[in-house]
Design an enzyme around this catalytic site. Structure first.
Site, PDB file in Angstrom:
ATOM      1  N   ALA A  55       7.028  -8.429  11.165  1.00  0.00           N
ATOM      2  CA  ALA A  55       6.605  -9.740  10.641  1.00  0.00           C
ATOM      3  C   ALA A  55       6.545  -9.640   9.120  1.00  0.00           C
ATOM      4  O   ALA A  55       6.682  -8.541   8.561  1.00  0.00           O
ATOM      5  CB  ALA A  55       5.225 -10.109  11.190  1.00  0.00           C
ATOM      6  N   LYS A  56       6.374 -10.733   8.465  1.00  0.00           N
ATOM      7  CA  LYS A  56       6.166 -10.720   7.012  1.00  0.00           C
ATOM      8  C   LYS A  56       5.557 -12.053   6.621  1.00  0.00           C
ATOM      9  O   LYS A  56       5.691 -13.043   7.342  1.00  0.00           O
ATOM     10  CB  LYS A  56       7.501 -10.529   6.282  1.00  0.00           C
ATOM     11  CG  LYS A  56       7.356 -10.030   4.864  1.00  0.00           C
ATOM     12  CD  LYS A  56       7.190  -8.521   4.821  1.00  0.00           C
ATOM     13  CE  LYS A  56       7.061  -7.996   3.419  1.00  0.00           C
ATOM     14  NZ  LYS A  56       7.110  -6.524   3.406  1.00  0.00           N
TER      15      LYS A  56
END
Ligand code: NAD
Length: 413
Positions: free
Chosen positions: A101-102
């Site tokens: 994720a980011k």
């Protein structure tokens, strides 16, 4: 070229070698969830400012999603999407039980007071707190965010969900952080540099090195490599490129930056060149450890280094990567090269869940072991299939995520 396009091209090279069917490629490339939120923040002078915040959850086949939060004016959905996908491949290549994720906010944190930064961060958590959690998605620091920001996020999230420091990593050591987390990405770059150059038959003391960026990653990489006898001849940050062919005094530069809010501005014991000149210096090893997309088809012909280690995420664009390969330049790819940070983040999460704190020695030993195993796997895969280290790293990572996806019952035909 957009960042996502670049990541997808690297993915496709490896997917071709693995003969992955089209439906599986689409499944693995498409993020599970993308969220854009409005973050309203009251400034110190009473004005109200509106910022855009993002969180992209790319894949969770191998475990909870994991990835940093970036505060930078250029942050947008495309960049975050690309970085989220890189996290999936990064956690898989070092074989830690996470997906990718980011997130981030389009803001220049240097233009905010500490109180404004705290209000902005807490406002962002108010918008995304339901998406993140110790078993779902665990943020961490990235460009422009510090351990203090992580502490505010934990505190705000716990107001909704109760005590659980494992919701975020990269926290201050006295607030359930891991010893050695701050140095981990740069230290990992150093550990891998030594293994990589040994394989190429280059001795540290003969390896003139240039490092772009002197923030978290660049400064710790410089320290580690300097202590390992690499002549560091150039370091750049936003204030310029500091060049000294006989070798820079890295400890003195670290002290200077510490007393100067992280900046090298005003450092005198080196020739001062324009910042972008660092990339084209006559060195043996180049470590871009600042921004993405800095080596492109337009400037690749000026690169003289024979080896590149990607400390930053996505510093070499695919067209440039192909031209570098043609010229025999060997690149250690970001998904392996800068994986030290997420690896020690994993150790932090493990310690939080066990309510037990490891010594710095133990963290460093486990980091060394994890990165050494990952490097050997990637090196052997590259030899076996006669592909670049990048394609080999993606092949290993994609195979692991594909296997987890199939074990979850998605087998298709
Ligand atoms: P940081 O904000 O601590 O430091 C960034 C550095 O880059 C600063 O020294 C800044 O002056 C310099 N810089 C900015 N623009 C520049 C330019 N045009 N020329 C030269 N220098 C310039 O960021 P960081 O955490 O060190 O992250 C750097 C890169 O490493 C990013 O791509 C990030 O995604 C990646 N990364 C960071 C971590 C981590 O744990 N911090 C982990 C993995 C990957």
């Amino acid at each position: 070229m957009h960042a996502t396009e670049a990541t997808d091209i690297y993915f496709e090279h490896a997917a071709d070698r693995l003969e992955l069917p089209a439906w599986m490629r689409k499944l693995l490339k498409t993020p599970k969830r993308e969220v854009t939120v409005q973050v309203v923040c009251e400034m110190d002078d009473g004005r109200v400012e509106t910022f855009l915040g993002f969180r992209v959850q790319h894949d969770n086949a191998r475990g909870p999603m994991k990835g940093g939060l970036r505060y930078h004016p250029d942050v947008d959905l495309d960049e975050v999407r690309s970085l989220a996908s890189l996290m999936t491949w990064k956690t898989a290549v070092v074989d830690i039980p996470y997906g990718g994720a980011k997130g981030g906010i389009g803001v220049d944190p240097r233009k905010l007071s500490r109180k404004e930064l705290e209000r902005l961060t807490r406002g962002f958590v108010d918008e995304i707190h339901d998406m993140i959690g110790p078993d779902t998605d665990i943020p961490a620091p990235d460009m422009g965010t510090t351990c203090d920001v992580m502490a505010w996020i934990r505190n705000q999230w716990e107001k909704y969900h109760g005590f659980n420091p494992a919701v975020i990593t990269g926290k201050p050591v006295e607030e359930y952080g891991a010893k050695g987390r701050e140095e981990a990405t740069g230290r990992g770059v150093g550990i891998l540099a030594i293994k990589f150059l040994k394989r190429l038959g280059i001795k540290p003391e003969a390896c003139r090195t240039a490092i772009q960026g002197f923030g978290n990653v660049g400064s710790h990489a410089a320290k580690y490599l300097h202590e390992a006898a690499f002549p560091i001849v150039a370091i750049s940050d936003m204030s310029g490129c500091y060049y000294k062919p006989q070798g820079l005094n890295v400890p003195e530069m670290l002290r200077h930056a510490l007393q100067n809010q992280g900046s090298l501005a005003g450092y005198r014991d080196a020739e001062l060149l324009p910042a972008d000149q660092l990339l084209s210096l006559d060195v043996d090893l180049l470590i871009p450890a600042a921004l993405g997309g800095v080596i492109t088809k337009d400037n690749v012909s000026s690169i003289k280094a024979k080896t590149i280690i990607e400390g930053a995420n996505g510093p070499v664009f695919p067209e440039a990567d192909a031209l570098l390969a043609e010229r025999g330049v060997t690149v250690l790819p970001d998904i392996l090269a800068n994986s030290g940070g997420v690896t020690v983040s994993y150790f932090e999460w493990v310690q939080n869940r066990q309510h037990y704190s490891w010594s710095l020695d133990r963290v460093r030993q486990e980091l060394d072991r994890t990165l050494s195993e990952a490097f050997e796997n990637v090196w052997q895969e590259a030899q076996r299939h006669r592909v670049s280290l990048r394609t080999a790293a993606f092949m290993i990572a994609i195979s692991r995520v594909k296997r987890a996806t199939e074990l979850a019952g998605i087998t298709g035909r």
